[in-house]
Enzyme design. Structure first.
Site, PDB file in Angstrom:
ATOM      1  N   LEU A 296       0.034 -15.242  26.741  1.00  0.00           N
ATOM      2  CA  LEU A 296      -0.969 -14.883  27.903  1.00  0.00           C
ATOM      3  C   LEU A 296      -1.722 -14.089  26.905  1.00  0.00           C
ATOM      4  O   LEU A 296      -1.729 -13.897  25.393  1.00  0.00           O
ATOM      5  CB  LEU A 296      -0.922 -13.588  28.806  1.00  0.00           C
ATOM      6  CG  LEU A 296       0.210 -13.993  30.045  1.00  0.00           C
ATOM      7  CD1 LEU A 296       0.534 -12.773  30.677  1.00  0.00           C
ATOM      8  CD2 LEU A 296      -0.823 -15.267  30.970  1.00  0.00           C
ATOM      9  N   VAL A 297      -2.962 -14.591  27.409  1.00  0.00           N
ATOM     10  CA  VAL A 297      -4.147 -13.252  26.366  1.00  0.00           C
ATOM     11  C   VAL A 297      -5.121 -12.655  27.425  1.00  0.00           C
ATOM     12  O   VAL A 297      -5.293 -12.864  28.258  1.00  0.00           O
ATOM     13  CB  VAL A 297      -5.163 -14.191  25.940  1.00  0.00           C
ATOM     14  CG1 VAL A 297      -6.099 -13.821  24.865  1.00  0.00           C
ATOM     15  CG2 VAL A 297      -4.833 -15.659  24.785  1.00  0.00           C
TER      16      VAL A 297
ATOM     17  N   ASP B 122      -6.106 -26.902  11.658  1.00  0.00           N
ATOM     18  CA  ASP B 122      -5.943 -27.072  13.960  1.00  0.00           C
ATOM     19  C   ASP B 122      -7.674 -26.734  13.871  1.00  0.00           C
ATOM     20  O   ASP B 122      -8.079 -26.574  15.182  1.00  0.00           O
ATOM     21  CB  ASP B 122      -5.193 -26.361  14.258  1.00  0.00           C
ATOM     22  CG  ASP B 122      -5.190 -27.407  15.935  1.00  0.00           C
ATOM     23  OD1 ASP B 122      -5.501 -28.347  15.681  1.00  0.00           O
ATOM     24  OD2 ASP B 122      -4.870 -26.869  17.111  1.00  0.00           O
TER      25      ASP B 122
ATOM     26  N   CYS C 293     -20.446  16.540  -5.422  1.00  0.00           N
ATOM     27  CA  CYS C 293     -18.337  17.018  -5.848  1.00  0.00           C
ATOM     28  C   CYS C 293     -18.249  17.824  -6.931  1.00  0.00           C
ATOM     29  O   CYS C 293     -17.115  18.302  -6.778  1.00  0.00           O
ATOM     30  CB  CYS C 293     -18.592  15.383  -5.786  1.00  0.00           C
ATOM     31  SG  CYS C 293     -19.762  14.858  -6.172  1.00  0.00           S
TER      32      CYS C 293
ATOM     33  N   GLN D 179      -1.382 -21.033  23.618  1.00  0.00           N
ATOM     34  CA  GLN D 179      -0.424 -21.610  23.002  1.00  0.00           C
ATOM     35  C   GLN D 179       1.023 -20.812  22.723  1.00  0.00           C
ATOM     36  O   GLN D 179       1.872 -20.872  22.925  1.00  0.00           O
ATOM     37  CB  GLN D 179      -0.973 -22.248  21.650  1.00  0.00           C
ATOM     38  CG  GLN D 179       0.436 -22.786  20.844  1.00  0.00           C
ATOM     39  CD  GLN D 179       0.713 -24.139  20.769  1.00  0.00           C
ATOM     40  OE1 GLN D 179      -0.875 -24.300  20.779  1.00  0.00           O
ATOM     41  NE2 GLN D 179       1.361 -25.201  20.748  1.00  0.00           N
ATOM     42  N   PHE D 180       0.786 -19.565  22.594  1.00  0.00           N
ATOM     43  CA  PHE D 180       1.676 -18.197  22.787  1.00  0.00           C
ATOM     44  C   PHE D 180       2.234 -17.458  23.582  1.00  0.00           C
ATOM     45  O   PHE D 180       2.997 -16.965  23.448  1.00  0.00           O
ATOM     46  CB  PHE D 180       1.243 -18.345  21.293  1.00  0.00           C
ATOM     47  CG  PHE D 180       1.420 -18.351  19.490  1.00  0.00           C
ATOM     48  CD1 PHE D 180       2.304 -19.462  19.468  1.00  0.00           C
ATOM     49  CD2 PHE D 180       0.092 -18.576  19.239  1.00  0.00           C
ATOM     50  CE1 PHE D 180       1.880 -19.961  17.661  1.00  0.00           C
ATOM     51  CE2 PHE D 180      -0.312 -19.091  17.908  1.00  0.00           C
ATOM     52  CZ  PHE D 180       1.034 -19.747  17.423  1.00  0.00           C
TER      53      PHE D 180
ATOM     54  N   GLY E 137      -7.128 -15.349  30.302  1.00  0.00           N
ATOM     55  CA  GLY E 137      -5.862 -16.890  29.650  1.00  0.00           C
ATOM     56  C   GLY E 137      -4.890 -16.761  29.054  1.00  0.00           C
ATOM     57  O   GLY E 137      -4.847 -16.143  29.131  1.00  0.00           O
ATOM     58  N   SER E 138      -4.363 -18.502  29.224  1.00  0.00           N
ATOM     59  CA  SER E 138      -3.967 -18.128  28.283  1.00  0.00           C
ATOM     60  C   SER E 138      -3.105 -19.490  27.285  1.00  0.00           C
ATOM     61  O   SER E 138      -4.396 -20.350  27.523  1.00  0.00           O
ATOM     62  CB  SER E 138      -1.960 -18.807  29.417  1.00  0.00           C
ATOM     63  OG  SER E 138      -1.917 -19.946  29.661  1.00  0.00           O
TER      64      SER E 138
ATOM     65  N   HIS F 291     -19.173   9.636  -7.948  1.00  0.00           N
ATOM     66  CA  HIS F 291     -19.638  10.187  -7.572  1.00  0.00           C
ATOM     67  C   HIS F 291     -18.725  10.322  -6.020  1.00  0.00           C
ATOM     68  O   HIS F 291     -19.635   9.391  -5.470  1.00  0.00           O
ATOM     69  CB  HIS F 291     -20.687  10.782  -7.572  1.00  0.00           C
ATOM     70  CG  HIS F 291     -20.755  11.369  -9.355  1.00  0.00           C
ATOM     71  ND1 HIS F 291     -20.629  12.636  -9.510  1.00  0.00           N
ATOM     72  CD2 HIS F 291     -21.428  10.886 -10.209  1.00  0.00           C
ATOM     73  CE1 HIS F 291     -20.836  13.014 -10.900  1.00  0.00           C
ATOM     74  NE2 HIS F 291     -21.804  11.418 -11.018  1.00  0.00           N
TER      75      HIS F 291
HETATM   76  P1  ADP Z   1      -4.095 -19.703  21.552  1.00  0.00           P
HETATM   77  O1  ADP Z   1      -5.233 -20.954  20.674  1.00  0.00           O
HETATM   78  O2  ADP Z   1      -3.001 -19.307  21.670  1.00  0.00           O
HETATM   79  O3  ADP Z   1      -3.790 -21.704  22.451  1.00  0.00           O
HETATM   80  P2  ADP Z   1      -6.362 -19.156  23.264  1.00  0.00           P
HETATM   81  O4  ADP Z   1      -6.909 -18.707  22.068  1.00  0.00           O
HETATM   82  O5  ADP Z   1      -6.939 -21.046  23.414  1.00  0.00           O
HETATM   83  O6  ADP Z   1      -4.949 -19.391  23.301  1.00  0.00           O
HETATM   84  O7  ADP Z   1      -6.186 -19.034  24.803  1.00  0.00           O
HETATM   85  C1  ADP Z   1      -6.522 -18.970  25.336  1.00  0.00           C
HETATM   86  C2  ADP Z   1      -7.790 -18.605  26.648  1.00  0.00           C
HETATM   87  O8  ADP Z   1      -7.652 -16.200  26.021  1.00  0.00           O
HETATM   88  C3  ADP Z   1      -9.330 -18.583  25.747  1.00  0.00           C
HETATM   89  O9  ADP Z   1      -9.519 -19.610  26.504  1.00  0.00           O
HETATM   90  C4  ADP Z   1     -10.024 -17.172  26.158  1.00  0.00           C
HETATM   91  O10 ADP Z   1     -10.694 -17.670  27.677  1.00  0.00           O
HETATM   92  C5  ADP Z   1      -9.445 -16.540  25.696  1.00  0.00           C
HETATM   93  N1  ADP Z   1      -9.830 -15.425  25.219  1.00  0.00           N
HETATM   94  C6  ADP Z   1      -7.934 -16.158  23.238  1.00  0.00           C
HETATM   95  N2  ADP Z   1      -9.322 -15.688  22.791  1.00  0.00           N
HETATM   96  C7  ADP Z   1     -10.236 -14.718  22.823  1.00  0.00           C
HETATM   97  C8  ADP Z   1     -11.084 -13.785  22.855  1.00  0.00           C
HETATM   98  N3  ADP Z   1     -10.979 -13.404  20.955  1.00  0.00           N
HETATM   99  N4  ADP Z   1     -12.201 -12.887  23.237  1.00  0.00           N
HETATM  100  C9  ADP Z   1     -12.356 -13.719  24.475  1.00  0.00           C
HETATM  101  N5  ADP Z   1     -11.282 -14.222  25.045  1.00  0.00           N
HETATM  102  C10 ADP Z   1     -10.755 -14.843  24.499  1.00  0.00           C
END
Ligand code: ADP
Length: 619
Positions: free
Chosen positions: A376-377, A483, A131, A373-374, A370-371, A120
């Site tokens: 800027l975040v 990782d 319904c 591996q891939f 932050g920044s 339902h």
């Molecule tokens: P990657 O793993 O791709 O190398 P990170 O995950 O280390 O990048 O991200 C870089 C920075 O961005 C982190 O140190 C953190 O400060 C910020 N960050 C990443 N993911 C988040 C999230 N989900 N919430 C808040 N800050 C984040």
């Protein structure tokens, strides 16, 4: 072996009114779903929570959202139902995402039960089902129950304009390609394979149809096909004026496994399906190519069309729909419809991809967090939520492979994992939208950022427990992190830790990071078999977890701080291990050592680690 917690959170439950006279009330409860039961308890400030109810998952026969227009008399407005032991439990979630997570998880855990065929969709209220108006509470449902489908419905077109009206337009018959549960009062439910009379098709997305009982209403036009008619011009996979050579060029250009189209054959009145595949040919070698299958017809019978002998259909759209979901004799399933003018358009079979594609209009980007591996975040907002957005630099990520996998990753949902909400793949740069982890002042932090001497024993154990919980979930989902390290975990305000970046190393394009011989490879977190043969398993994740526990109990110190990767490999080979952290109790150190057993099979599973850590936290 042990029940594993899948979801927990506060929601409101309505009294089940098992007896006719029992009162109707709404109470806030803390729900915990594990692999055995759905439990709910009352949280009392300063006291232990009191267990109020426990439903064995094996007794559940249906879990579904409740579609109702009635005003909800409690603060949480997103109802779903759990039908068990002949009782209906209505639970109200605070938002739709939360409801989706619970329904999806509950469906997943109960999909092999003895389920109802129909349910339902609306509430039982005032002595009848809203319904279908039946007055017996245990009367069979009125809508087909879909035990798995919830998260995988193709987004529907915009609702029809109610002003559009239903006007007669002849007696053409259509057949339902799939079920449809009405979204609005003007809609009609569809039941797969049943016939309907088409009464109006002037609006391209919504058609008005009539069922065999004379009820009329709107249905999404892509859910029906004209019966015994080969009028399929409107389907995106049909290309009218295209030669075999042109089709090959278009499909090769897409280069995606299962890209396909239907085109006119040279023989009048005959159609061909052309499909791209990279699958190995008869010589065993992988060679990208386009295969052509003529749609054939049997001499007699109602269902006459087929591609592979055994599967006969009465119309070409039905045949294509079937092969979008089943290879059934073809080299590959028909995955991505390709049209001459639109390139590769959305496909029905890949519902989930559509669902998770983030609409750029819904996403706003803010300040940098932050920044990584891939790239800027950034902080962002998406559908009223604060999110973290990873902007992927093209040269950093193998994006085709990621897109394939993103669907799997987005289905992983656990309170100890940083949730991947969606991806924006259709614009550049590609963006990954994650749950935001609020570290109070400074954005999501990781356990290494803690100040020395700040963490209590409880906090450190809690952090390890959180990670083991998330990892036990990944382990049970047969998903490897690859990782795991403190740097890939984020801590929220109340020191809750969530795991992030699971599975992501597979898409890193930087060779320095992916080869164990190279400088950026996380040798210090890697199991010997990973360093030697790149042999990943959940037991190699367990090794890394041991190192993560070491990081936690050293309040963020780097392991093997002053040693090179080469020196670390050498000392591991001679049987040496990281030393016991000063703050780690013996029992915790023993767990670390267990994780660092040379042979993967001698290491504990995450389920066992979770259990062990949980028992330490009870002491
Ligand atoms: P990657 O793993 O791709 O190398 P990170 O995950 O280390 O990048 O991200 C870089 C920075 O961005 C982190 O140190 C953190 O400060 C910020 N960050 C990443 N993911 C988040 C999230 N989900 N919430 C808040 N800050 C984040």
């Amino acid at each position: 072996m042990f029940p594993r917690v899948i979801l927990k959170g506060t929601m409101i439950k309505k009294s089940q009114q098992k007896k006719k006279t029992s009162p109707c009330n709404y109470k806030e409860r803390f729900f915990v779903l594990d692999t055995q039961d759905l439990k709910y308890s009352e949280r009392r400030p300063g006291k232990k929570p009191m267990l109020k109810g426990c439903i064995e998952l094996s007794k559940i026969k249906c879990v579904e959202i409740v579609c109702s227009e009635i005003p909800i008399p409690c603060n949480y407005k997103y109802p779903f139902q759990v039908f068990h032991n002949n009782h209906y439990l209505y639970i109200f979630a605070p938002d739709n995402d939360c409801r989706q997570r619970w329904v999806k998880a509950l469906k997943e855990e109960t999909k092999r039960n003895n389920l109802v065929a129909k349910y339902h969709p609306n509430f039982w209220m005032d002595g009848k089902w809203k319904c279908c108006q039946q007055t017996e509470k245990l009367a069979p449902g009125c809508h087909v129950y879909d035990p798995v489908g919830y998260a995988s419905k193709k987004p529907l077109p915009q609702l029809p304009d109610p002003e559009m009206g239903l006007r007669d337009a002849g007696q053409m018959k259509v057949i339902a390609l799939q079920d449809y549960a009405p979204l609005g009062d003007d809609d009609l439910p569809l039941h797969k394979d049943k016939e309907y009379i088409l009464i109006k098709s002037s609006h391209s997305d919504w058609w008005a149809v009539q069922d065999d009982k004379g009820n009329t209403g709107f249905v999404p036009s892509i859910y029906v096909a004209e019966k015994s008619s080969n009028n399929f011009q409107r389907f995106e996979w049909y290309n009218k004026n295209i030669t075999r050579g042109e089709a090959e060029v278009l499909l090769m250009k897409q280069g995606k496994e299962g890209s396909f189209m239907v085109r006119d054959s040279r023989q009048a009145g005959v159609y061909t399906v052309s499909v791209f595949t990279k699958a190995a040919g008869s010589n065993g070698e992988k060679n990208p190519r386009v295969k052509h299958y003529q749609i054939r017809q049997t001499e007699t019978g109602e269902a006459t069309y087929y591609l592979a002998e055994k599967y006969l259909f009465s119309t070409i759209p039905e045949l294509i729909y079937y092969h979008q979901h089943n290879a059934a004799g073809l080299i590959t399933r028909l995955r991505h419809p390709v049209s001459q003018d639109g390139g590769c358009s959305q496909d029905i079979a890949d519902h989930s991809k559509d669902q998770w594609e983030v609409d750029p209009e819904e996403l706003t980007l803010g300040q940098e967090l932050g920044s990584g591996q891939f790239g800027l975040v950034l902080e962002g907002r998406w559908r009223g939520k604060r999110v973290a957005v990873k902007m992927v630099r093209e040269e950093c990520m193998s994006d085709e492979e990621f897109k394939e996998e993103a669907r799997v990753m987005m289905r992983l949902s656990h309170c100890k994992l940083v949730q991947l909400y969606g991806v924006r793949t259709r614009c550049s740069p590609m963006c990954l939208v994650f749950e935001f982890m609020d570290r109070g002042g400074g954005g999501g932090g990781n356990p290494r950022e803690g100040k020395k001497g700040c963490l209590s024993q409880d906090t450190m154990l809690g952090m390890c427990l959180d990670v083991s919980e998330g990892m036990a979930y990944l382990e049970s989902s047969n998903f490897l992190h690859r990782d795991l390290a403190a740097r890939n975990c984020l801590v929220s305000k109340n020191n809750e830790v969530k795991i992030s970046d699971f599975g992501m190393t597979r898409f890193v394009l930087d060779d320095q990071y992916t080869s164990s011989q190279c400088s950026k490879f996380p040798v210090k977190w890697s199991a010997p078999e990973v360093i030697k043969y790149c042999k990943f398993s959940s037991k190699s994740d367990v090794w890394s977890f041991g190192v993560l526990m070491w990081e936690v109990y050293n309040e963020g110190r780097l392991p093997y701080e002053n040693r090179t990767n080469g020196e670390v490999v050498e000392s591991l080979n001679s049987g040496l291990r990281l030393l016991k952290p000063r703050l780690a109790p013996d029992a915790v150190h023993q767990l670390m050592e267990w994780c660092w057993k040379e042979k993967p099979e001698d290491r504990p599973s995450f389920a066992v680690l979770l259990h062990q850590l949980a028992s330490l936290s009870d002491l």
